[in-house]
Design a protein around this motif. Sequence first.
Motif, PDB file in Angstrom:
ATOM      1  N   ILE A 115      35.434  31.694  39.188  1.00  0.00           N
ATOM      2  CA  ILE A 115      35.881  33.087  39.186  1.00  0.00           C
ATOM      3  C   ILE A 115      37.333  33.198  39.648  1.00  0.00           C
TER       4      ILE A 115
ATOM      5  N   PHE B 188      28.830  40.155  35.275  1.00  0.00           N
ATOM      6  CA  PHE B 188      29.005  39.437  36.533  1.00  0.00           C
ATOM      7  C   PHE B 188      28.027  40.005  37.568  1.00  0.00           C
TER       8      PHE B 188
ATOM      9  N   VAL C 117      32.633  42.716  40.640  1.00  0.00           N
ATOM     10  CA  VAL C 117      31.269  42.403  40.235  1.00  0.00           C
ATOM     11  C   VAL C 117      30.611  43.671  39.685  1.00  0.00           C
TER      12      VAL C 117
ATOM     13  N   MET D 262      35.996  41.573  43.718  1.00  0.00           N
ATOM     14  CA  MET D 262      36.072  40.701  42.545  1.00  0.00           C
ATOM     15  C   MET D 262      35.582  41.393  41.283  1.00  0.00           C
TER      16      MET D 262
ATOM     17  N   ALA E 248      32.799  31.699  44.586  1.00  0.00           N
ATOM     18  CA  ALA E 248      33.583  32.130  43.426  1.00  0.00           C
ATOM     19  C   ALA E 248      34.430  30.988  42.870  1.00  0.00           C
TER      20      ALA E 248
ATOM     21  N   TYR F 203      32.113  28.640  40.886  1.00  0.00           N
ATOM     22  CA  TYR F 203      31.676  29.172  39.597  1.00  0.00           C
ATOM     23  C   TYR F 203      32.844  29.606  38.705  1.00  0.00           C
TER      24      TYR F 203
ATOM     25  N   THR G  79      27.596  35.677  34.112  1.00  0.00           N
ATOM     26  CA  THR G  79      27.947  34.916  35.317  1.00  0.00           C
ATOM     27  C   THR G  79      27.150  35.454  36.498  1.00  0.00           C
TER      28      THR G  79
END
Length: 355
Positions: free
Chosen positions: A138, A79, A20, A18, A133, A136, A107
């Motif tokens: 994402i 993130f 991050v 993702m 995810a 939140y 985030t």
Amino acid sequence: MHPRPSPIAASLYTLRDMNVDVIIMHGPHGCCFRTGRLLESDGVRVLTTAMAENDFILGASEKLENTLKEAYDMFKPEFIGVVGTCASMIIGEDLKEAIANADLDCTVIPVESHGGFGEGDNTEGAIMVLDSAVEYGIIPREEADRQIEMLKKATEIEKTRGMAQGKYIQPNFGDNKEEVAKKIIKALSDGKKVAFVLNAKKETSYLFADILNFDYREVNPENKPIIIANLDENIGLSRIRNHAVNIKQELKADIDYITGGLDEYPVTGKAAADYLKKNPVDLYVVCGVPHAFPVEEIECESIAVTDGPRLVEPLRDLGYDNVVAELDAHSKTLGTDKIVFSDFGGMIRSAIDWK
């Protein structure tokens, strides 16, 4: 009976997918040490709260809050993922409360994973990341549901056809790579129909794609092998789609049939088999996750290429005539955006010179 990847490691890899920026593991400094170090090669900063013996009794919420603040000050991330471990989750640490108290301008998502979550399957950790995810904002729920379906199918395959069948499996490094490579080159040279099936998992595809990446015209210009691959660049998270784009740009031969995306390996093996039923061959090579390919449904000579020494015997039991093991696929492919040299791919190219 033998050790397998934990839900914690799966959480780390899924957060990486993702994109991050930082992962904070709330647990002892040694928890998932190797995975954390490997992910640094992919540009992810992996930190730990380094819980110690007193923290197992008194709690370590303040340590987590301080680590969150220090991570933000050091890296200015957009993130952050906070991943629980056995130690913090068993004593009931509240990740959400610590995140709220840190109050960072980015985030931050919590993942309350631990090594024994659910049935202890590693995919449980990935599913927890996907659900968090969605919560939140994402990724959309539809994408999470698609990936969760694939993860559940992957677990089923490992438990029925792979190395999670509940028995001890002796590690085995497979058949002699030189002999198997010569078999492939001889078949092509003799005019036999040969198919290469790339059914690989995410970034490991950079290594397994190398096995397909030779110039067939140096063997028999009139006999192009069939190339089948799960390289749909329109499926999956952006990082996964980019892997497919990168590999397709480097492949020397055109792909004849695309079975799906790189995170769909639990089902793309069957799609490849369905294609071969309609387009019969004399020999096929399945690279990546060959136990997700129904070898028992295709009656011709077969070769499996896996990255797991403990998968060699299960693959032979499924019916593959030859099994080749590539080692350290994950560590060799982290941090790359190009096809990576594989031992078996190199052996195939060498066999062209020997023919």
